[in-house]
Design a protein around this motif. Structure first.
Motif, PDB file in Angstrom:
ATOM      1  N   VAL A 285      26.312  -4.528 -25.288  1.00 47.75           N
ATOM      2  CA  VAL A 285      26.997  -5.345 -24.284  1.00 47.75           C
ATOM      3  C   VAL A 285      26.410  -5.078 -22.903  1.00 47.75           C
ATOM      4  O   VAL A 285      26.172  -3.931 -22.535  1.00 47.75           O
ATOM      5  CB  VAL A 285      28.510  -5.029 -24.245  1.00 47.75           C
TER       6      VAL A 285
ATOM      7  N   PHE B 143      27.468  -5.757 -19.045  1.00 45.45           N
ATOM      8  CA  PHE B 143      28.627  -6.195 -18.265  1.00 45.45           C
ATOM      9  C   PHE B 143      28.178  -6.790 -16.942  1.00 45.45           C
ATOM     10  O   PHE B 143      27.090  -6.495 -16.448  1.00 45.45           O
ATOM     11  CB  PHE B 143      29.554  -5.009 -18.005  1.00 45.45           C
TER      12      PHE B 143
ATOM     13  N   SER C 128      29.222  -6.065 -14.054  1.00 46.20           N
ATOM     14  CA  SER C 128      29.000  -5.010 -13.064  1.00 46.20           C
ATOM     15  C   SER C 128      27.983  -3.983 -13.559  1.00 46.20           C
ATOM     16  O   SER C 128      27.822  -2.935 -12.967  1.00 46.20           O
ATOM     17  CB  SER C 128      30.317  -4.318 -12.765  1.00 46.20           C
TER      18      SER C 128
ATOM     19  N   ALA D 218      28.036  -1.618 -15.331  1.00 41.90           N
ATOM     20  CA  ALA D 218      28.731  -0.458 -15.896  1.00 41.90           C
ATOM     21  C   ALA D 218      27.775   0.652 -16.291  1.00 41.90           C
ATOM     22  O   ALA D 218      27.912   1.254 -17.346  1.00 41.90           O
ATOM     23  CB  ALA D 218      29.593  -0.874 -17.091  1.00 41.90           C
ATOM     24  N   LEU D 219      26.796   0.929 -15.454  1.00 45.26           N
ATOM     25  CA  LEU D 219      25.943   2.082 -15.710  1.00 45.26           C
ATOM     26  C   LEU D 219      26.749   3.345 -15.427  1.00 45.26           C
ATOM     27  O   LEU D 219      27.651   3.346 -14.609  1.00 45.26           O
ATOM     28  CB  LEU D 219      24.703   2.028 -14.825  1.00 45.26           C
ATOM     29  N   TYR D 220      26.394   4.426 -16.119  1.00 47.61           N
ATOM     30  CA  TYR D 220      27.117   5.676 -15.901  1.00 47.61           C
ATOM     31  C   TYR D 220      26.542   6.343 -14.653  1.00 47.61           C
ATOM     32  O   TYR D 220      25.390   6.796 -14.667  1.00 47.61           O
ATOM     33  CB  TYR D 220      26.994   6.572 -17.126  1.00 47.61           C
ATOM     34  N   PRO D 221      27.321   6.410 -13.577  1.00 48.28           N
ATOM     35  CA  PRO D 221      26.745   6.790 -12.283  1.00 48.28           C
ATOM     36  C   PRO D 221      26.243   8.230 -12.222  1.00 48.28           C
ATOM     37  O   PRO D 221      25.367   8.536 -11.428  1.00 48.28           O
ATOM     38  CB  PRO D 221      27.896   6.578 -11.300  1.00 48.28           C
ATOM     39  N   HIS D 222      26.778   9.103 -13.096  1.00 47.54           N
ATOM     40  CA  HIS D 222      26.391  10.514 -13.006  1.00 47.54           C
ATOM     41  C   HIS D 222      25.175  10.832 -13.854  1.00 47.54           C
ATOM     42  O   HIS D 222      24.739  11.970 -13.907  1.00 47.54           O
ATOM     43  CB  HIS D 222      27.567  11.392 -13.419  1.00 47.54           C
ATOM     44  N   MET D 223      24.643   9.824 -14.550  1.00 52.47           N
ATOM     45  CA  MET D 223      23.487  10.084 -15.406  1.00 52.47           C
ATOM     46  C   MET D 223      22.257   9.376 -14.848  1.00 52.47           C
ATOM     47  O   MET D 223      22.365   8.339 -14.211  1.00 52.47           O
ATOM     48  CB  MET D 223      23.750   9.532 -16.809  1.00 52.47           C
TER      49      MET D 223
ATOM     50  N   PHE E 251      22.182   7.495 -24.030  1.00 51.32           N
ATOM     51  CA  PHE E 251      23.562   7.772 -24.430  1.00 51.32           C
ATOM     52  C   PHE E 251      23.955   7.187 -25.796  1.00 51.32           C
ATOM     53  O   PHE E 251      24.479   7.912 -26.642  1.00 51.32           O
ATOM     54  CB  PHE E 251      24.530   7.319 -23.323  1.00 51.32           C
ATOM     55  N   PRO E 252      23.710   5.891 -26.041  1.00 51.76           N
ATOM     56  CA  PRO E 252      24.110   5.336 -27.342  1.00 51.76           C
ATOM     57  C   PRO E 252      23.451   6.060 -28.513  1.00 51.76           C
ATOM     58  O   PRO E 252      24.048   6.170 -29.581  1.00 51.76           O
ATOM     59  CB  PRO E 252      23.630   3.884 -27.273  1.00 51.76           C
TER      60      PRO E 252
ATOM     61  N   ARG F 261      19.931  -0.217 -22.157  1.00 57.63           N
ATOM     62  CA  ARG F 261      20.965   0.582 -22.799  1.00 57.63           C
ATOM     63  C   ARG F 261      21.639  -0.206 -23.923  1.00 57.63           C
ATOM     64  O   ARG F 261      21.989   0.347 -24.958  1.00 57.63           O
ATOM     65  CB  ARG F 261      22.002   1.034 -21.768  1.00 57.63           C
TER      66      ARG F 261
END
Ligand SMILES: Nc1ncnc2c1ncn2[C@@H]1O[C@H](COP(=O)(O)OP(=O)(O)O)[C@@H](O)[C@H]1O
Ligand SMILES: [Mg+2]
Lengths: 352, 280
Positions: A78, A80, A82, A84-89, A97-98, A145
């Motif tokens: 998916v 999104f 926005s 929706a990236l993980y800001p701390h990575m 991640f997946p 991602r």
């Protein structure tokens, strides 16, 4: 992989958003879910990816019924609105991640991350954090991602809405390129008809939780089933004239303009309300149904000019023509519509 | 530098500094003497020290009279403050998440209840708590005060964490789920890191508040075994027979040093709690 929504329904509490929607997306196809804001596009998308539980009906990936499978077991990627990236990575960690969740071996993760990064052209950004990326770059990371797991289905929820005009143009072709290269089945949710027309194989146009028409972009543009579809596609948009049927012709409201109905239209009963739809490119000096009017506005678009023509009853037609210098606001013109292209809609908006 | 010159162009800063200095002078002198008195002797009635000595600090290596040695007491305080902090962090980080994200029945009622609990002055509860602890056999034990203190710190922590979780976008969790992660993995690997600044701040708050807690240990665990530094300190002035103000001050300095160190290292995180947001 083929996706089938079979009589899918979704309500939130007592609000019914989607009822009995049936839609099939062919394997490897890119389909656009196009519709105005709030019509239930995202709801449909989130039901397909399993974030929303459906209230009724079935969802099939291939021949597998995934209706009751949790999102984690569905193999969907998916993107999104926005991102929706993980800001701390970092970018690399985001994409990995997946795979980490799937417990893939680290050296294989590295290889797959590098491969997908090459596909979406972000090899040199892997060490950065999302906050250090431009919108277009974030978009590419989000795509990477979503694709790194090689999911069965790629879902894109308004992926271009947050980009500026130039990047949007670039990412439009990029997303399409990546979809074609991977051959993945994709659904693109958008409220922008240009995106839907330019990126997708077919368009499903939605209104108030229902699919109004499902067709290829060209078919839908030239042969819209309802006034809603005709009004949604095309830029500059189609112009509508309201009137009534009279003696097998069309009488424009509040005026004495009479127009013949295009050949092939079933003659509607006298006195029934009609709407004529005329696209800007079908109205100009060359048509066969003359409609006199007065230039109300000239919009310079560079290569072409867009003329707003006000008719006697106050309604407006649009005409797009190569730039010409002989017309100014206030001029009387006697342009005509090409009869074969004029669309006639009944009172309920359906094409006649 | 540029802002500096701009500021001084608008108004002269030294009169402000002078005024502030004069106003805060008594405070500074007080702190200064608080410290100086612990390492000097002065003649009775005089403010000027006349000898340097470390005898006020001898409580560090020998127990005085019938008082317990300072080290078990310090250890108690450390255990007390650390455990309370851990409990508060564990409960607030999970409960706050549930209240922010999950559709639990009675959520609004629960949130209001937590708020009321937080507004409740803890002193009014102390008699009831005393009775309860006695009944369950936790009176005069460190575990008892730890539980009570943690319970009283929690409402603020839960509310605070709920507020911070509310700022984490839903899409991040949706993305995690779609990426195949379990709800718990999403919480631990994607959401918790976003609220880390809040956790740091809350942890510090809980630790400092427990470190300086006096009333609860004094009432609920006054015995020598569970004694903490605040109670120990209070017992020094309560003791009329061998009243030693310099010893009191030395223990006081000993008591606040960890606080100062923590504050120096973590003041940025403490400020965060008021700034809000998950940018961190
Ligand atoms: N979680 C929800 N709870 C209640 N109503 C919702 C929820 N999500 C969406 N809706 C409603 O469903 C309708 C369709 O929303 P959505 O699918 O997001 O539209 P869009 O086509 O703009 O993506 C809207 O009227 C919205 O208010
Ligand atoms: Mg939407």
């Amino acid at each position: 992989m083929r996706i089938l929504l079979d009589k899918f329904s979704k309500s939130f509490g007592t609000t019914k958003v989607i009822e009995d929607l049936t839609l099939e997306v062919a394997d490897g196809e890119m389909l656009a879910l196009l519709g105005p804001s709030g019509c239930g596009k995202s709801t449909t998308l989130f039901a397909i990816c399993g974030i929303h539980k459906v209230t009724g009906g079935r969802i099939l990936f291939g021949d597998r019924d995934v209706t009751d499978l949790p999102s984690q077991a569905r193999s969907v990627g998916v993107v999104f609105q926005s991102y929706a990236l993980y800001p701390h990575m970092t970018v690399a960690e985001n994409i990995a991640f997946p795979l980490q969740v799937k417990k893939v071996a680290p050296d294989q993760i590295k290889r797959e991350v590098d491969a997908i990064a090459a596909l979406v052209h972000i090899e040199n950004l892997l060490g950065r954090r999302p906050a250090e990326l431009s919108g277009g770059q974030q978009q590419r990371v989000a795509l990477a991602r979503a694709l790194v797991r090689k999911p069965d289905v790629l879902l894109l929820d308004e992926p271009l809405a947050n980009l500026d005009a130039k990047l949007r143009l670039e990412m439009r072709s990029e997303i399409r390129r990546i979809q074609l290269e991977t051959g993945i089945t994709a659904i693109l949710v958008t409220h922008d008809q240009v995106e839907a027309m330019s990126m997708c194989d077919r368009i499903a146009i939605m209104n108030a939780g229902e699919i109004v028409q499902l067709a290829t972009p060209t078919e839908m543009y030239h042969n819209p089933r309802t006034a809603f579809v005709a009004g949604f596609l095309g830029n500059p948009p189609i112009a509508f004239l309201r009137g009534t049927a009279k003696d097998g012709g069309f009488a424009l409201d509040n005026s004495d303009i009479r127009l013949p109905l295009p050949a092939g239209t079933l003659s509607p009963a006298d006195g029934s309300k009609l709407t004529l739809g005329i696209r800007p490119e079908d109205f100009g000096p060359l048509g066969d149904i003359a409609i006199p009017g007065k230039i109300a506005f000239v919009e310079t678009q560079g290569r072409e000019n867009l003329y707003d023509v006000r008719l006697a009853d106050g309604s407006m037609l649009r005409s797009i023509q190569p730039v010409r210098g002989d017309i100014a606001v206030g001029n009387e013109v006697a342009w005509s519509a090409s009869g074969a292209k004029v669309m006639v809609f009944g009172e309920d908006g359906a094409r006649l | 530098m540029a802002t500096q010159t701009q500021v001084s162009a608008n108004f002269k800063s030294w009169p402000v500094i002078l005024a502030l200095a004069i106003v805060s002078l008594p405070l500074i002198v007080m702190y200064l003497y608080f410290f100086i008195d612990t390492i000097t002797d002065s003649a009775p009635g005089s403010l000027i020290p006349n000898a340097i000595t470390f005898r006020h600090w001898d409580f560090l290596w020998q127990a005085r009279g019938n008082r317990p040695s300072i080290w078990p007491v310090a250890l108690n305080t450390l255990v007390f403050a650390t455990t309370v902090t851990i409990i508060v962090l564990l409960v607030s980080s999970t409960a706050g998440y549930v209240l922010s994200r999950l559709n639990v029945p009675g959520r609004g009622f629960f949130l209001a209840g937590v708020m009321v609990l937080h507004a409740f002055p803890s002193v009014t509860l102390i008699v009831a708590i005393f009775l309860v602890l006695q009944m369950v056999g936790l009176y005069n034990s460190l575990i008892g005060v730890i539980l009570v203190k943690a319970a009283l710190e929690m409402p603020l922590g839960i509310w605070l964490m709920k507020g911070f979780y509310d700022t984490v976008p839903w899409e991040i969790e949706m993305a995690g789920i779609a990426d195949g992660a379990s709800r718990f993995t999403v919480f631990r690997r994607l959401v918790l890191p976003q609220v880390r600044p809040a956790l740091m701040a809350l942890g510090l708050f809980a630790f400092l508040s427990s470190w300086s807690e006096y009333i609860l240990p004094q009432v609920l665990a006054p015995g020598a075994k569970a004694q903490v530094l605040s109670v120990y300190l209070a017992s020094l002035i309560a003791d009329d027979n061998n009243f030693d103000l310099s010893l009191f001050k030395a223990v006081g300095v000993f008591y606040i040093i960890p606080v100062l160190i923590l504050f120096l290292f973590f003041q940025k995180h403490l400020m965060n709690i008021y700034g809000g947001g998950s940018k961190g």
